[in-house]
Design an enzyme around this catalytic site. Structure first.
Site, PDB file in Angstrom:
ATOM      1  N   ASP A 134      21.390  46.225 -50.724  1.00  0.00           N
ATOM      2  CA  ASP A 134      20.518  47.244 -51.062  1.00  0.00           C
ATOM      3  C   ASP A 134      20.527  47.430 -52.485  1.00  0.00           C
ATOM      4  O   ASP A 134      21.725  47.174 -53.043  1.00  0.00           O
ATOM      5  CB  ASP A 134      20.885  48.534 -50.156  1.00  0.00           C
ATOM      6  CG  ASP A 134      20.715  48.335 -48.703  1.00  0.00           C
ATOM      7  OD1 ASP A 134      19.938  47.399 -48.393  1.00  0.00           O
ATOM      8  OD2 ASP A 134      21.180  49.185 -47.811  1.00  0.00           O
ATOM      9  N   ARG A 184      13.789  42.035 -50.787  1.00  0.00           N
ATOM     10  CA  ARG A 184      13.130  43.059 -50.346  1.00  0.00           C
ATOM     11  C   ARG A 184      12.480  44.171 -51.311  1.00  0.00           C
ATOM     12  O   ARG A 184      13.026  44.382 -52.187  1.00  0.00           O
ATOM     13  CB  ARG A 184      14.073  43.912 -49.315  1.00  0.00           C
ATOM     14  CG  ARG A 184      13.424  45.212 -48.718  1.00  0.00           C
ATOM     15  CD  ARG A 184      14.510  46.208 -48.590  1.00  0.00           C
ATOM     16  NE  ARG A 184      15.445  45.649 -47.249  1.00  0.00           N
ATOM     17  CZ  ARG A 184      16.657  45.993 -47.262  1.00  0.00           C
ATOM     18  NH1 ARG A 184      17.146  47.030 -47.999  1.00  0.00           N
ATOM     19  NH2 ARG A 184      17.449  45.505 -46.121  1.00  0.00           N
ATOM     20  N   HIS A 227       6.508  51.901 -44.863  1.00  0.00           N
ATOM     21  CA  HIS A 227       5.828  52.550 -43.641  1.00  0.00           C
ATOM     22  C   HIS A 227       4.483  52.816 -44.104  1.00  0.00           C
ATOM     23  O   HIS A 227       3.636  53.871 -43.347  1.00  0.00           O
ATOM     24  CB  HIS A 227       6.484  53.814 -42.897  1.00  0.00           C
ATOM     25  CG  HIS A 227       7.992  53.582 -42.965  1.00  0.00           C
ATOM     26  ND1 HIS A 227       8.823  53.962 -44.079  1.00  0.00           N
ATOM     27  CD2 HIS A 227       8.739  53.018 -42.080  1.00  0.00           C
ATOM     28  CE1 HIS A 227      10.160  53.672 -43.817  1.00  0.00           C
ATOM     29  NE2 HIS A 227       9.985  53.076 -42.688  1.00  0.00           N
ATOM     30  N   ARG A 289      16.327  60.300 -46.400  1.00  0.00           N
ATOM     31  CA  ARG A 289      15.096  60.367 -45.456  1.00  0.00           C
ATOM     32  C   ARG A 289      14.395  61.874 -45.295  1.00  0.00           C
ATOM     33  O   ARG A 289      13.265  61.757 -45.299  1.00  0.00           O
ATOM     34  CB  ARG A 289      15.676  59.990 -43.781  1.00  0.00           C
ATOM     35  CG  ARG A 289      16.266  58.814 -43.772  1.00  0.00           C
ATOM     36  CD  ARG A 289      15.513  57.428 -43.991  1.00  0.00           C
ATOM     37  NE  ARG A 289      15.131  57.119 -45.322  1.00  0.00           N
ATOM     38  CZ  ARG A 289      16.271  56.427 -46.160  1.00  0.00           C
ATOM     39  NH1 ARG A 289      17.307  56.044 -45.949  1.00  0.00           N
ATOM     40  NH2 ARG A 289      15.544  56.153 -47.300  1.00  0.00           N
TER      41      ARG A 289
HETATM   42  P1  FDA Z   1       5.814  56.756 -48.099  1.00  0.00           P
HETATM   43  O1  FDA Z   1       6.976  57.540 -48.474  1.00  0.00           O
HETATM   44  O2  FDA Z   1       4.431  56.842 -48.908  1.00  0.00           O
HETATM   45  O3  FDA Z   1       5.621  57.027 -46.565  1.00  0.00           O
HETATM   46  C1  FDA Z   1       4.398  56.427 -45.783  1.00  0.00           C
HETATM   47  C2  FDA Z   1       4.298  57.099 -44.574  1.00  0.00           C
HETATM   48  O4  FDA Z   1       5.529  56.542 -43.603  1.00  0.00           O
HETATM   49  C3  FDA Z   1       4.519  58.564 -44.630  1.00  0.00           C
HETATM   50  O5  FDA Z   1       3.465  59.256 -44.594  1.00  0.00           O
HETATM   51  C4  FDA Z   1       5.306  58.938 -43.098  1.00  0.00           C
HETATM   52  O6  FDA Z   1       4.243  58.892 -42.179  1.00  0.00           O
HETATM   53  C5  FDA Z   1       6.158  57.598 -42.913  1.00  0.00           C
HETATM   54  N1  FDA Z   1       7.596  57.834 -43.464  1.00  0.00           N
HETATM   55  C6  FDA Z   1       7.948  57.532 -44.701  1.00  0.00           C
HETATM   56  N2  FDA Z   1       9.220  58.005 -44.896  1.00  0.00           N
HETATM   57  C7  FDA Z   1       9.623  58.581 -43.671  1.00  0.00           C
HETATM   58  C8  FDA Z   1      10.828  59.417 -43.244  1.00  0.00           C
HETATM   59  N3  FDA Z   1      11.819  59.250 -43.838  1.00  0.00           N
HETATM   60  N4  FDA Z   1      10.594  59.958 -41.972  1.00  0.00           N
HETATM   61  C9  FDA Z   1       9.453  60.046 -41.165  1.00  0.00           C
HETATM   62  N5  FDA Z   1       8.301  59.248 -41.571  1.00  0.00           N
HETATM   63  C10 FDA Z   1       8.544  58.679 -42.724  1.00  0.00           C
HETATM   64  N6  FDA Z   1      15.001  52.385 -51.156  1.00  0.00           N
HETATM   65  C11 FDA Z   1      15.811  52.053 -51.891  1.00  0.00           C
HETATM   66  O7  FDA Z   1      15.927  52.705 -53.128  1.00  0.00           O
HETATM   67  N7  FDA Z   1      16.788  51.418 -52.088  1.00  0.00           N
HETATM   68  C12 FDA Z   1      16.762  50.365 -50.787  1.00  0.00           C
HETATM   69  O8  FDA Z   1      17.641  49.297 -50.828  1.00  0.00           O
HETATM   70  C13 FDA Z   1      15.813  50.432 -49.819  1.00  0.00           C
HETATM   71  N8  FDA Z   1      15.973  49.904 -48.558  1.00  0.00           N
HETATM   72  C14 FDA Z   1      14.900  50.048 -47.720  1.00  0.00           C
HETATM   73  C15 FDA Z   1      14.914  49.310 -46.408  1.00  0.00           C
HETATM   74  C16 FDA Z   1      13.798  49.432 -45.645  1.00  0.00           C
HETATM   75  C17 FDA Z   1      13.820  48.528 -44.488  1.00  0.00           C
HETATM   76  C18 FDA Z   1      12.839  50.600 -45.855  1.00  0.00           C
HETATM   77  C19 FDA Z   1      11.871  50.636 -45.025  1.00  0.00           C
HETATM   78  C20 FDA Z   1      12.900  51.213 -46.899  1.00  0.00           C
HETATM   79  C21 FDA Z   1      13.993  51.051 -47.742  1.00  0.00           C
HETATM   80  N9  FDA Z   1      14.110  51.986 -48.903  1.00  0.00           N
HETATM   81  C22 FDA Z   1      15.058  51.633 -49.741  1.00  0.00           C
HETATM   82  C23 FDA Z   1      13.296  53.329 -48.848  1.00  0.00           C
HETATM   83  C24 FDA Z   1      12.258  53.168 -49.623  1.00  0.00           C
HETATM   84  O9  FDA Z   1      12.231  53.048 -51.019  1.00  0.00           O
HETATM   85  C25 FDA Z   1      11.077  54.588 -49.432  1.00  0.00           C
HETATM   86  O10 FDA Z   1      11.979  55.642 -49.817  1.00  0.00           O
HETATM   87  C26 FDA Z   1      10.617  54.639 -47.950  1.00  0.00           C
HETATM   88  O11 FDA Z   1      10.660  53.502 -47.305  1.00  0.00           O
HETATM   89  C27 FDA Z   1       9.480  55.589 -47.980  1.00  0.00           C
HETATM   90  O12 FDA Z   1       8.490  54.794 -48.480  1.00  0.00           O
HETATM   91  P2  FDA Z   1       7.248  54.295 -47.890  1.00  0.00           P
HETATM   92  O13 FDA Z   1       6.855  52.864 -48.324  1.00  0.00           O
HETATM   93  O14 FDA Z   1       7.427  54.095 -46.385  1.00  0.00           O
HETATM   94  O15 FDA Z   1       6.075  55.121 -48.311  1.00  0.00           O
END
Ligand code: FDA
Length: 309
Positions: A134, A184, A227, A289
């Site tokens: 990570d 990733r 997501h 989160r």
């Molecule tokens: P965005 O934040 O724009 O969210 C899009 C939509 O997804 C939201 O509108 C909501 O519907 C839903 N959503 C997103 N987060 C949510 C939550 N917490 N609760 C409920 N709904 C939510 N970061 C990092 O710095 N180092 C790492 O190693 C990792 N590893 C990692 C692994 C995996 C499998 C994932 C999915 C994510 C990570 N992350 C991470 C976290 C990543 O950087 C980021 O903060 C989150 O994924 C939120 O960003 P989205 O791309 O989902 O978009």
């Protein structure tokens, strides 16, 4: 405005040890993370992975914990990962592991961290299980990539995470794509200043797509971790336009987040890996989160208070 302030508040709280002690020591608060954490024990995590596997998703297991204080606790965390890897192999789970290097003693230096990881990567080699490293806050980016380089040079099957919000990620991905390293891609979950990180949603999204496209073009089996339906659509469109089949990449999402989207992707024939954290050290993970979606606070409060009444 309010969302940005709440995000900053939760990210600030994520680093407060006194708050972690209160949360971990209060029975009512201990129920809060249930939506995002598969349980406190390996058995509970394995049960969650079995459910995911039955639905067609694979998993990556995260033994919660970060920023340990000394070598002994780093070694204990490493032993927990060895146990997890052996269990994945024994139970025939479709899963790998994700590791935070501050939990493996990165604050003690790169050499010490590589040393701590030795039994973990050996267990991975033996079981044929990939190990994801990570990515944490920017103070650790360079050292984390250095640990990954050293482990890969020694022949271990490990791969890093790149954060689309960091300006440096374009150059990092160029180098990683050249060697077809399994990366990733995520947006990034920490508070970073404008000197080194994009702050605007559009810029972060464009960077996310550009990095993903480069890794897809390199045929490096990237994990597209988001997501965000817009990111997912843009990556799918690119893959279709370039004749890149769904077996050449995987989407990744967090346990308990957007389960509707998770189902949809599986139904459409895409690969999905769910990040499954477990253990007692859930505090910092849970706060990040909440920072991503402050509305989670209401959801969590409702479920905690609802269960109580
Ligand atoms: P965005 O934040 O724009 O969210 C899009 C939509 O997804 C939201 O509108 C909501 O519907 C839903 N959503 C997103 N987060 C949510 C939550 N917490 N609760 C409920 N709904 C939510 N970061 C990092 O710095 N180092 C790492 O190693 C990792 N590893 C990692 C692994 C995996 C499998 C994932 C999915 C994510 C990570 N992350 C991470 C976290 C990543 O950087 C980021 O903060 C989150 O994924 C939120 O960003 P989205 O791309 O989902 O978009």
């Amino acid at each position: 405005m309010l969302a940005a302030a709440l995000r900053a508040l939760f990210l600030w709280l994520s680093n407060r040890r006194w708050m972690a002690r209160i949360a971990l020591g209060t029975p009512l608060l201990r129920r809060m993370p249930l939506r995002f954490v598969a349980g406190t024990t390996l058995d509970e995590a394995v049960a969650a992975v079995q459910r995911l596997n039955a639905s067609g998703a694979s998993a990556t297991l995260d033994v919660l914990g970060e920023s340990i204080e000394g070598r002994a606790s780093a070694d204990r965390a490493a032993a927990a990962y060895v146990e997890t890897i052996e269990r994945i192999a024994r139970d025939g789970l479709d899963a790998n592991v994700s590791i935070k290097l501050t939990q493996m003693g990165l604050d003690l230096g790169v050499d010490a961290c590589v040393d701590v990881l030795e039994p973990v990567v050996k267990a991975g080699d033996q079981a044929g299980i990939f190990i994801r490293i990570d990515m944490e806050g920017s103070a650790y980016t360079e050292q984390t990539l250095e640990v990954v380089r050293r482990l890969r040079a020694a022949g271990h099957d490990v791969g890093p995470v790149v954060q689309a919000y960091l300006h440096r990620s374009a150059a990092d991905v160029e180098a990683l794509a050249r060697e077809r390293v399994r990366v990733r891609v995520c947006k990034g979950a920490y508070a970073e200043p404008p000197e080194i990180a994009y702050q605007e949603r559009v810029a972060i999204g464009d960077s996310f797509v550009t990095l993903s496209e480069e890794l897809l073009r390199a045929d490096a089996y990237p994990g597209i971790a988001t997501h965000d339906p817009e990111m997912i659509d843009r990556v799918i469109t690119f893959a279709k336009e370039h004749g890149i089949g769904p077996e050449r990449f995987e989407f990744q999402m967090l346990y308990g987040v957007r389960r509707d989207l998770q189902r949809q992707l599986l139904e459409k024939g895409y690969r999905l890996r769910v990040y499954v954290p477990f253990g007692t050290e859930w505090y910092a993970y849970f706060m990040r989160r909440l920072a991503e979606r402050p509305a989670n606070v209401l959801f969590v409060l409702r479920s905690v208070l609802g269960e109580r009444s």
